[in-house]
Design an enzyme around this catalytic site. Structure first.
Site, short mmCIF file in Angstrom:
data_model
loop_
_atom_site.label_atom_id
_atom_site.label_comp_id
_atom_site.label_asym_id
_atom_site.label_seq_id
_atom_site.Cartn_x
_atom_site.Cartn_y
_atom_site.Cartn_z
N ARG A 126 92.40 78.86 22.57
CA ARG A 126 92.25 77.85 21.52
C ARG A 126 91.13 78.28 20.58
NH1 ARG A 126 93.57 72.52 22.36
NH2 ARG A 126 92.98 72.32 20.16
N HIS A 137 100.56 68.99 17.36
CA HIS A 137 99.30 69.60 17.79
C HIS A 137 99.40 71.10 17.47
CE1 HIS A 137 95.56 70.06 19.72
NE2 HIS A 137 95.86 69.82 20.99
N GLN A 159 97.19 73.92 19.16
CA GLN A 159 97.53 74.17 20.56
C GLN A 159 98.67 75.17 20.68
OE1 GLN A 159 96.20 72.59 23.61
NE2 GLN A 159 97.25 74.44 24.31
N ASP A 182 103.91 68.94 29.71
CA ASP A 182 102.74 68.16 29.27
C ASP A 182 102.72 66.87 30.08
OD1 ASP A 182 100.57 67.21 27.81
OD2 ASP A 182 101.76 66.60 26.08
N ARG A 193 91.50 64.34 14.76
CA ARG A 193 92.36 63.97 15.90
C ARG A 193 92.62 62.47 15.78
NH1 ARG A 193 92.18 65.57 22.21
NH2 ARG A 193 93.17 67.36 21.26
N CYS A 241 99.08 72.51 28.16
CA CYS A 241 97.97 72.40 27.20
C CYS A 241 96.70 71.85 27.84
CB CYS A 241 98.39 71.53 26.01
SG CYS A 241 98.82 69.83 26.48
N1 NVA Z 1 100.49 64.86 24.77
C1 NVA Z 1 99.09 64.82 25.12
C2 NVA Z 1 98.42 66.12 24.75
C3 NVA Z 1 96.97 66.21 25.13
C4 NVA Z 1 96.32 67.46 24.66
C5 NVA Z 1 98.45 63.63 24.41
O1 NVA Z 1 98.78 63.40 23.25
O2 NVA Z 1 97.64 62.97 25.04
N1 CP Z 2 94.74 70.54 24.97
C1 CP Z 2 93.87 69.74 24.34
O1 CP Z 2 93.99 69.48 23.11
O2 CP Z 2 92.85 69.34 25.11
P1 CP Z 2 91.75 68.25 24.76
O3 CP Z 2 92.45 66.92 24.68
O4 CP Z 2 90.75 68.34 25.87
O5 CP Z 2 91.15 68.60 23.42
#
Ligand code: NVA
Ligand code: CP
Length: 315
Positions: free
Chosen positions: A302, A137, A140, A234, A110, A274
């Site tokens: 997930r 992602h 997801q 989102d 990540r 998500c």
């Molecule tokens: N768009 C959000 C998704 C979190 C799962 C982010 O990147 O923070």
């Molecule tokens: N949806 C998602 O990826 O959640 P987290 O940021 O908690 O992993």
């Protein structure tokens, strides 16, 4: 179950890396794995395997679903905060990828810049999985579509509405529309739409497949949501954008999924997010907690879908 896989290492950096038939096979396997887990059947297809999980951003769902998923498959997962490994002190990604490849069977990352994942994948000799970058992602969206199909059957030919930022989640939906042949309508404020290159890639893929699916870029949420089978959104402020809060809150003020907006969709439409969600910003509590929302199934799935991904790439 055998999921078709060409010889050599495969990575999952975005949905461009996986074909439609492979996604269907992953979903079939995820269904089996979910049923096995619910019935208490032990499935140790990754016994003795280890997944390294590098996190440069926080996580609840991704971390826990991968870690528990590996455990349930008889393997092991290592949580590596980038702050606590030498990456945080400037060790090159290329070195980290080569060293980890000597110890583990897969690397999940990540990160911020998507190019970090590309570098990891280029230098790792084991599969690399994108657990969220600023651009994509994929895990997801695979879980989201699996969830849609559990509730409503095949997504091909359906209309999916995206309301909000043309970010990592929206861009993954765009690639998915090309892979699975559904119609995606995105409503985003000016300057917050998806990367035109991502849209162009999807349009070319869709044309090559005989025009299955579509991507339509719009401004007004109501235009996108009209007659949709699925409405999704989102956060307004993604991880790493905290300093832009004021500007983003102003730009997205009219991009809240509320009950009135949901009424524009088909009566049987589902709502997805998500998570984490910000009630009162991108979605109201009424919609998030309402009868059309399947966000908890989405979060649970997930793990089931990722277990199928882990078997496919590391099995
Ligand atoms: N768009 C959000 C998704 C979190 C799962 C982010 O990147 O923070
Ligand atoms: N949806 C998602 O990826 O959640 P987290 O940021 O908690 O992993």
């Amino acid at each position: 179950m055998n999921i078709p896989r060409p010889p050599g290492k495969r990575d999952l950096l975005s949905l461009a890396d996986v074909q439609g038939e492979e996604i269907h096979a992953l979903f079939a396997r995820a269904t089996q794995l979910k049923a096995a887990q619910k019935s208490g059947e032990v499935v140790h297809t990754l016994k003795g395997r280890t997944l390294a999980m590098i996190f440069e951003k926080p996580s609840t769902r991704t971390r826990v679903s991968f870690e528990v998923g590996m455990y349930q498959l008889g393997g092991h997962a290592l949580f590596l905060s980038s702050k606590d490994i030498q990456l945080g002190r400037g060790e090159p990604l290329s070195d980290c990828a080569r060293v980890l490849s000597r110890f583990v069977d897969g690397i999940m990352v990540r990160t911020f810049a998507h190019s970090n994942l590309v570098t990891m994948a280029q230098h790792a000799t084991v599969p690399v999985i994108n657990a969220l970058s600023d651009d994509f992602h994929p895990c997801q969206i695979l879980a989201d579509i699996f969830t849609y199909q559990e509730h409503r059957g095949p997504i091909a030919g359906r209309k999916v509405a995206w309301v909000g930022d043309g970010n990592n989640i929206a861009q993954s939906w765009i690639l998915a529309a090309a892979r699975l042949g559904f119609h995606l309508a995105l409503a985003s404020p000016a300057s917050y739409g998806p990367d035109p290159q991502v849209v162009e890639w999807a349009e070319k893929e869709m044309a090559a497949q005989g025009g299955r699916g579509s991507v339509t870029l719009l401004r007004h949420p109501r235009d996108a949501v009209k007659d949709a089978d699925l409405v999704t959104t989102d956060v307004w402020i993604s991880m790493g954008q905290e300093k832009e809060r004021k500007r983003r809150c102003r730009a997205f003020a009219n991009y809240c999924v509320d009950t009135a907006l949901m009424r524009e969709a088909r009566p049987e439409a589902l709502f997805m997010h998500c998570l984490p969600a910000h009630r009162g910003e991108e979605v109201t509590a009424e919609v998030l907690e309402g009868p059309q929302s399947v966000v908890w199934d989405e979060a649970e799935n997930r793990m089931h879908v990722q277990k199928a991904i882990l078997e496919w790439l590391m099995g």
